[in-house]
Scaffold this motif. Structure first.
Motif, PDB file in Angstrom:
ATOM      1  N   VAL A 377       0.844  -1.186   0.000  1.00  0.00           N
ATOM      2  CA  VAL A 377       0.000   0.000   0.000  1.00  0.00           C
ATOM      3  C   VAL A 377       0.883   1.240   0.000  1.00  0.00           C
ATOM      4  O   VAL A 377       2.068   1.184   0.340  1.00  0.00           O
ATOM      5  CB  VAL A 377      -0.958   0.037   1.213  1.00  0.00           C
ATOM      6  N   ILE A 378       0.287   2.353  -0.379  1.00  0.00           N
ATOM      7  CA  ILE A 378       0.987   3.640  -0.339  1.00  0.00           C
ATOM      8  C   ILE A 378       0.260   4.550   0.647  1.00  0.00           C
ATOM      9  O   ILE A 378      -0.971   4.626   0.657  1.00  0.00           O
ATOM     10  CB  ILE A 378       1.024   4.296  -1.736  1.00  0.00           C
ATOM     11  N   TYR A 462       3.753   1.894  -9.351  1.00  0.00           N
ATOM     12  CA  TYR A 462       3.558   0.898  -8.297  1.00  0.00           C
ATOM     13  C   TYR A 462       2.215   0.200  -8.537  1.00  0.00           C
ATOM     14  O   TYR A 462       1.184   0.859  -8.718  1.00  0.00           O
ATOM     15  CB  TYR A 462       3.529   1.559  -6.914  1.00  0.00           C
ATOM     16  N   ASP A 463       2.240  -1.108  -8.537  1.00  0.00           N
ATOM     17  CA  ASP A 463       1.004  -1.880  -8.694  1.00  0.00           C
ATOM     18  C   ASP A 463       0.352  -2.052  -7.329  1.00  0.00           C
ATOM     19  O   ASP A 463       0.486  -3.090  -6.662  1.00  0.00           O
ATOM     20  CB  ASP A 463       1.317  -3.254  -9.316  1.00  0.00           C
ATOM     21  N   VAL A 464      -0.333  -1.024  -6.896  1.00  0.00           N
ATOM     22  CA  VAL A 464      -1.021  -1.054  -5.597  1.00  0.00           C
ATOM     23  C   VAL A 464      -2.496  -0.734  -5.801  1.00  0.00           C
ATOM     24  O   VAL A 464      -2.871   0.004  -6.713  1.00  0.00           O
ATOM     25  CB  VAL A 464      -0.394  -0.065  -4.586  1.00  0.00           C
ATOM     26  N   LYS A 465      -3.312  -1.282  -4.906  1.00  0.00           N
ATOM     27  CA  LYS A 465      -4.762  -1.075  -4.973  1.00  0.00           C
ATOM     28  C   LYS A 465      -5.296  -0.220  -3.824  1.00  0.00           C
ATOM     29  O   LYS A 465      -6.489   0.098  -3.794  1.00  0.00           O
ATOM     30  CB  LYS A 465      -5.474  -2.433  -4.958  1.00  0.00           C
ATOM     31  N   ARG A 466      -4.410   0.158  -2.884  1.00  0.00           N
ATOM     32  CA  ARG A 466      -4.855   0.951  -1.741  1.00  0.00           C
ATOM     33  C   ARG A 466      -3.891   2.110  -1.506  1.00  0.00           C
ATOM     34  O   ARG A 466      -2.689   1.906  -1.349  1.00  0.00           O
ATOM     35  CB  ARG A 466      -4.927   0.106  -0.460  1.00  0.00           C
ATOM     36  N   VAL A 467      -4.442   3.316  -1.479  1.00  0.00           N
ATOM     37  CA  VAL A 467      -3.676   4.527  -1.199  1.00  0.00           C
ATOM     38  C   VAL A 467      -4.357   5.260  -0.047  1.00  0.00           C
ATOM     39  O   VAL A 467      -5.581   5.453  -0.051  1.00  0.00           O
ATOM     40  CB  VAL A 467      -3.588   5.450  -2.424  1.00  0.00           C
TER      41      VAL A 467
END
Length: 570
Positions: A377-378, A462-467
């Motif tokens: 996550v970011i 970045y392959d992220v789904k939550r920020v």
């Protein structure tokens, strides 16, 4: 009978017994009533009462979810009492109560219950503790309260769940195809894409994609307010500052109404652990601290309305008037305490709104943490709230990328949090970094984030789904424009001598110094007599929970001083 886990581990506290001498003292607060075998004493989603103490017989307490599902919680025998936090809040009960045999009970209204809690301190402590533990059990069991049905990754579902959780409301979530009941309900109401989620209320009523206001009205957090009543104080904002004002003012006999846009606790409620608050050496979560303050406020008779955003403050009339957002209703009050804090700041990203609730979040509660299990996550931000959130999320996510624009955290974060972040191996701090692009799909939500390194001028995906965005907030003072409350160049409210000086400058509009009320300068009073500002919204305030609570307590004496100088009314 098998008791719920909470009751098994703390049965003496969750299911206390009222001794005969105590019951005798309670008689002056209520009246006795008799019910026959099988009678319903109270019904989920419909009935309201303060407290029912069993004199003889038994009451069967059952969860009920509006779909017709019922399960036993416990049976109250002689000396035990029925009730939980709904009763202290004068909200519809969340459970069913049936008579087992002939039952005689002592019934107290909500007003009588509050009087009892204040008059009988030791007994009141046991009752309140039982209420809290019973609400915890209802939250943990997720077998009562509203039922929410929606396909996966629906942003409205996340918003409603977040609101319910933030306000301590038990609820259950079902996939539309998970059970025969859910499938039948969806077939009956045939929801279109914009109709999700479906919400089934405890009384069996069903609504398509209800607003939070509609939830509040049905669940009792948004009561009907009397426009003819004149309050001693209306507190706008239920964060730590506003809750402190409410508790201290009500405990000293003032009539208090608290309005909040979303939930009690404010931004502090998003803190996973507050470790530098006096008296809690092991720390306390913002939600737990806010919950305790909320219970205190209800104990002393504070009226609270959520969600109830204020649209305008009218200062050219006495009593003052607060106009409610979305309606023409105006509430009358002798004084106003502005404790509305700030609005979450949103970065300038073209498609940010598209992913809010579907990958972009402004707080980190257990609901959001559950979405991060085993994922990267970011988190953006360098203040204490960001640090607490990063540490909290690190226990759930595989890796937390923490982005700040500065060179380090030294100037913006407490030392203990900086040290903890440095010692947490799966928190990666990126300095001179900012998000420049969000990408994903309408159905699937966020998939990719582009981050720029300002120092080197490079970009990385970045392959992220939550920020998670914790980039500060702007003062929530736009609704005060018609009143002329003086603010500084950043929009924060000035008080005390600063307010007098600013208001007296040539050319300033709405000079309220001509008011007939003669008074000394109060340090927390604004440029408008009878309007006070505390907490994060006040210019020069210390942006800490303890400071907010201190200002919330201190302003009460200033309110008393102001009210004492008001002209007598016949």
């Amino acid at each position: 009978m098998t008791l719920p886990d909470t009751f098994q581990s703390r049965s003496a506290q969750a299911l206390p017994t009222i001794a005969p001498p105590e019951l005798k003292r309670m008689e002056r607060f209520g009246a006795r009533a008799v019910f026959n075998d099988g009678d319903m004493l109270f019904e989920a989603g419909r009935g309201k009462f303060g407290l029912m103490v069993v004199v003889s017989g038994k009451i069967r307490i059952s969860r009920y979810d509006g779909l017709g599902n019922s399960s036993l919680i416990t049976e109250h025998g002689p000396g035990e009492f029925a009730g939980e936090m709904s009763q202290l809040s004068d909200a519809p009960t969340l459970v069913n109560g049936h008579a087992l045999g002939t039952v005689e009970v002592l019934v107290l209204t909500t007003a009588a219950l509050r009087a009892l809690l204040v008059a009988e301190a030791e007994l009141g402590e046991r009752i309140v503790r039982a209420f809290i533990l019973r609400r915890v059990e209802l939250m943990d069991s997720a077998a009562c309260g509203p039922v929410l049905l929606s396909p996966n990754n629906n942003s409205r579902m996340h918003a409603l769940r977040g609101w319910l959780s933030s306000n301590g409301q038990p609820h259950k979530v079902l996939d539309p195809a998970s059970t025969d009941q859910a499938r039948a309900l969806c077939e009956r109401y045939a929801p279109q894409p914009d109709d999700w989620p479906l919400v089934v209320f405890p009384d069996g009523g069903v609504q398509k994609n209800p607003t939070i206001v509609e939830l509040g009205r049905r669940l009792g957090t948004l009561p009907a307010l009397d426009s003819d009543q004149v309050w001693d104080a209306i507190v706008v904002g239920a964060g730590p500052a506003g809750l402190a004002t409410a508790v201290y003012a009500a405990s000293e006999g003032l009539s208090v109404l608290v309005l909040d846009t979303r939930a009690y606790g404010g931004q502090a409620a998003a803190s996973a652990r507050i470790e530098n608050y006096l008296g809690f050496p092991t720390g306390i979560s913002g939600r737990a601290l806010a919950g305790r303050a909320y219970v205190q406020s209800k104990k002393f008779g504070v009226e609270m309305a959520i969600p109830a955003p204020a649209a305008r403050l009218l200062c050219d009339v006495r009593p003052l008037e607060v106009e409610m957002c979305g309606s023409l209703q105006r509430l009358r009050t002798r004084s106003v305490v502005v404790a509305c804090g700030a609005r979450y700041r949103r970065p300038d990203l073209a498609n940010l709104a598209r992913f809010e609730g579907k990958g972009v979040y402004y707080w980190a509660s257990p609901l959001e943490a559950g979405l991060c299990k085993g994922a990267e996550v970011i988190l953006v931000g360098g203040g204490n709230s960001a640090g607490q959130a990063a540490v909290y999320l690190s226990a759930h996510a595989e890796r937390v990328h923490m982005l700040i624009r500065r060179e380090s955290l030294v100037d913006t974060m407490s030392t203990y949090l900086i040290e903890r972040i440095a010692a947490t191996p799966n928190i990666v701090l990126h300095t001179h970094a900012q998000i420049v692009e969000l990408d994903g799909t309408d159905d699937g939500g966020l998939d990719r984030v582009k981050v720029r390194d300002a120092r080197h001028g490079t970009e990385r995906d970045y392959d992220v789904k939550r920020v998670f965005l914790f980039i500060g907030a702007d003062p929530n003072t736009g609704w005060l424009g018609d009143c002329g409350v003086a603010v500084d160049d950043k929009g924060f409210i000035v008080t005390g001598y600063d307010a007098l000086a600013r208001n007296g400058q040539p050319g300033d509009r709405n000079d309220h110094r001509h008011d007939e009320i003669e008074r000394p300068v109060a340090s927390l009073e604004t440029s408008v007599p009878g309007v006070f500002a505390i907490g994060d919204v006040r210019a020069g305030s210390t942006k800490r929970v303890a400071a907010a609570v201190g200002e919330g307590a201190a302003v009460v004496s200033q309110i008393h001083g102001f009210l004492a100088r008001l002209p007598r009314t016949r």
